[in-house]
Design a protein around this motif. Structure first.
Motif, PDB file in Angstrom:
ATOM      1  N   ALA A  74       1.234   9.299   6.269  1.00  0.00           N
ATOM      2  CA  ALA A  74       1.394   7.973   6.044  1.00  0.00           C
ATOM      3  C   ALA A  74       1.832   7.095   7.045  1.00  0.00           C
ATOM      4  N   SER A  75       3.027   7.484   7.720  1.00  0.00           N
ATOM      5  CA  SER A  75       3.622   7.064   8.863  1.00  0.00           C
ATOM      6  C   SER A  75       2.803   6.788  10.063  1.00  0.00           C
ATOM      7  N   ARG A  76       1.876   7.750  10.240  1.00  0.00           N
ATOM      8  CA  ARG A  76       0.801   7.439  11.267  1.00  0.00           C
ATOM      9  C   ARG A  76      -0.229   6.305  10.921  1.00  0.00           C
ATOM     10  N   LEU A  77      -0.504   6.241   9.536  1.00  0.00           N
ATOM     11  CA  LEU A  77      -1.217   5.291   9.196  1.00  0.00           C
ATOM     12  C   LEU A  77      -0.659   3.844   9.401  1.00  0.00           C
ATOM     13  N   GLY A  78       0.444   3.904   8.850  1.00  0.00           N
ATOM     14  CA  GLY A  78       1.533   2.598   9.052  1.00  0.00           C
ATOM     15  C   GLY A  78       1.790   2.212  10.424  1.00  0.00           C
ATOM     16  N   ALA A  87       2.273  -6.610  11.247  1.00  0.00           N
ATOM     17  CA  ALA A  87       3.441  -6.639  10.403  1.00  0.00           C
ATOM     18  C   ALA A  87       4.371  -5.575  10.648  1.00  0.00           C
ATOM     19  N   ARG A  88       5.795  -5.846  10.281  1.00  0.00           N
ATOM     20  CA  ARG A  88       6.886  -5.019  10.565  1.00  0.00           C
ATOM     21  C   ARG A  88       7.061  -3.953   9.580  1.00  0.00           C
ATOM     22  N   GLU A  89       6.414  -4.310   8.385  1.00  0.00           N
ATOM     23  CA  GLU A  89       6.445  -3.280   7.290  1.00  0.00           C
ATOM     24  C   GLU A  89       5.149  -2.913   6.916  1.00  0.00           C
ATOM     25  N   VAL A  90       4.777  -1.778   6.309  1.00  0.00           N
ATOM     26  CA  VAL A  90       3.781  -1.404   5.738  1.00  0.00           C
ATOM     27  C   VAL A  90       3.953  -0.373   4.792  1.00  0.00           C
ATOM     28  N   TRP A  91       3.531  -0.700   3.430  1.00  0.00           N
ATOM     29  CA  TRP A  91       3.871  -0.154   2.273  1.00  0.00           C
ATOM     30  C   TRP A  91       2.554   0.844   1.934  1.00  0.00           C
ATOM     31  N   ILE A  92       2.717   2.006   1.649  1.00  0.00           N
ATOM     32  CA  ILE A  92       1.411   2.771   1.502  1.00  0.00           C
ATOM     33  C   ILE A  92       1.576   3.628   0.248  1.00  0.00           C
ATOM     34  N   ASP A 291      12.772  -2.349  -3.818  1.00  0.00           N
ATOM     35  CA  ASP A 291      13.536  -1.703  -4.752  1.00  0.00           C
ATOM     36  C   ASP A 291      12.890  -2.310  -6.055  1.00  0.00           C
ATOM     37  N   ASN A 292      12.082  -1.554  -6.634  1.00  0.00           N
ATOM     38  CA  ASN A 292      11.198  -1.981  -7.850  1.00  0.00           C
ATOM     39  C   ASN A 292      10.960  -0.590  -8.612  1.00  0.00           C
ATOM     40  N   ILE A 293      10.232  -0.856  -9.654  1.00  0.00           N
ATOM     41  CA  ILE A 293       9.934   0.334 -10.434  1.00  0.00           C
ATOM     42  C   ILE A 293       9.049   1.286  -9.823  1.00  0.00           C
ATOM     43  N   TYR A 294       8.204   0.642  -8.896  1.00  0.00           N
ATOM     44  CA  TYR A 294       7.249   1.653  -8.286  1.00  0.00           C
ATOM     45  C   TYR A 294       7.833   2.357  -7.050  1.00  0.00           C
ATOM     46  N   ARG A 295       9.182   2.209  -6.735  1.00  0.00           N
ATOM     47  CA  ARG A 295       9.943   2.617  -5.345  1.00  0.00           C
ATOM     48  C   ARG A 295       9.375   3.870  -5.021  1.00  0.00           C
ATOM     49  N   GLU A 296       9.549   4.940  -5.963  1.00  0.00           N
ATOM     50  CA  GLU A 296       9.474   6.346  -5.701  1.00  0.00           C
ATOM     51  C   GLU A 296       8.021   6.603  -5.338  1.00  0.00           C
ATOM     52  N   LEU A 297       7.098   5.723  -5.529  1.00  0.00           N
ATOM     53  CA  LEU A 297       5.593   5.843  -5.357  1.00  0.00           C
ATOM     54  C   LEU A 297       5.071   5.454  -3.981  1.00  0.00           C
ATOM     55  N   ILE A 298       6.032   4.559  -3.348  1.00  0.00           N
ATOM     56  CA  ILE A 298       5.468   3.921  -2.067  1.00  0.00           C
ATOM     57  C   ILE A 298       6.169   4.413  -1.260  1.00  0.00           C
ATOM     58  N   HIS A 299       5.264   4.907   0.073  1.00  0.00           N
ATOM     59  CA  HIS A 299       5.796   5.022   1.235  1.00  0.00           C
ATOM     60  C   HIS A 299       6.205   3.711   2.111  1.00  0.00           C
ATOM     61  N   VAL A 300       7.179   3.726   2.647  1.00  0.00           N
ATOM     62  CA  VAL A 300       7.466   2.511   3.635  1.00  0.00           C
ATOM     63  C   VAL A 300       7.647   2.816   4.944  1.00  0.00           C
ATOM     64  N   TRP A 301       6.604   2.235   5.904  1.00  0.00           N
ATOM     65  CA  TRP A 301       6.888   2.328   7.196  1.00  0.00           C
ATOM     66  C   TRP A 301       7.253   1.137   7.910  1.00  0.00           C
TER      67      TRP A 301
END
Length: 307
Positions: A74-78, A87-92, A291-301
């Motif tokens: 995921a980090s590689r893709l980000g 983009a400085r942030e990529v959410w996957i 910080d939302n209800i999906y936070r545990e389901l999103i990988h943030v690069w």
């Protein structure tokens, strides 16, 4: 508010839309059959990015059927996406997450989205979640486009070799696949076979409306599978939780939608059509905070994490 690029990546197509400019760009989708999936997904997104002449964005939100299975990938893709888009942030995330956010306007509940595959995410207010099915065409996605299409083609092959009932699907397959000669061999060899076979689902649905017994049985079985998936999600979250139905095959006025609704009504379960698409859900998520209800389901690069 950050400028966001939303990405909805499935097996049939990958769509991009920016919050800063009108229009959507779509390119061919990617499946896990295509070697280095991270590279294939990136190449498809980079192609769409270039074609769409998008301006640089602050954040990219990816909802992918082929979401990387581990943090390193995921980090590689980000990193690849960040370098291309600025983009400085990529959410996957898996596309069940962005589909849920779009279908329920980023609120708790159950979303059942049906296209080539099936995505059902049950999410509580606490952020606790459960994915029901969505196991891919080899192991699940029961009631989805590939599931229906493959059973339609199988019924045609059975008729041709004398094992099955007569069905108008044979004529439809002849038109759809440029003849019936060596049909099985050709479909096994075609580029992106999952997408190609799933396209036959619409022929099956049309034949069911026209009264073909074989097609009708396939669609009834698909509706039952989808109903069972939704019911499990609702029982886990709570019977009073909202249930949203959406996707290309489960939109209002489709025969599959009608039959799933009949089963839900018979069980006393309510539903609503999806509020919006997975692409809209990606944009909605990206315009908010991590910080939302999906936070545990999103990988943030983040760009700084790569330095």
């Amino acid at each position: 508010m950050p400028t966001v690029l939303g990405v909805d990546g499935g097996q049939s197509g990958i769509r991009l839309k920016s919050s800063a400019q009108p229009g959507t760009v779509e390119v061919d989708g990617v499946s896990r059959l295509e070697g280095d999936t991270v590279r294939s997904v990136f190449n498809a997104i980079a192609s769409a990015w270039k074609h769409g002449h998008f301006a640089p964005v602050d954040r990219v939100v990816l909802g992918l059927t082929t979401s990387p299975a581990d943090a390193a990938s995921a980090s590689r893709l980000g990193a690849l996406i960040g370098a291309t888009t600025g983009a400085r942030e990529v959410w996957i995330a898996d596309d069940t997450v962005t589909s849920h956010a779009g279908a329920l306007s980023a609120e708790a509940g159950v979303s059942l989205i049906t296209g080539t595959g099936v995505g059902c995410l049950a999410l509580k207010d606490s952020g606790e979640s459960r994915v029901i099915d969505g196991h891919g065409y080899l192991l699940g996605d029961a009631g989805g486009g590939f599931w229906i299409g493959s059973r339609g083609v199988s019924a045609v092959l059975k008729q041709l070799d004398g094992r099955g009932e007569t069905t108008i699907l044979t004529e439809r397959a002849e038109n759809q696949f440029a003849g019936l000669n060596n049909l099985a061999a050709r479909l096994h060899s075609v580029h992106r076979p999952v997408n190609r076979i799933s396209q036959f689902a619409r022929d099956v649905l049309t034949a069911a409306v026209e009264g073909d017994a074989v097609a009708n049985a396939i669609v009834n079985d698909a509706a039952r599978e989808l109903f069972d998936t939704a019911r499990v999600g609702l029982h886990w979250v709570g019977q009073d939780a909202p249930l949203a139905l959406g996707g290309k095959l489960l939109g209002p006025n489709t025969v599959l939608f009608a039959r799933v609704v009949e089963l839900l009504a018979a069980d006393g379960l309510s539903f609503r059509p999806a509020d919006a698409s997975a692409l809209d859900g990606a944009l909605l998520l990206g315009e908010g905070e991590a910080d939302n209800i999906y936070r545990e389901l999103i990988h943030v690069w983040k760009e700084e994490s790569a330095s």
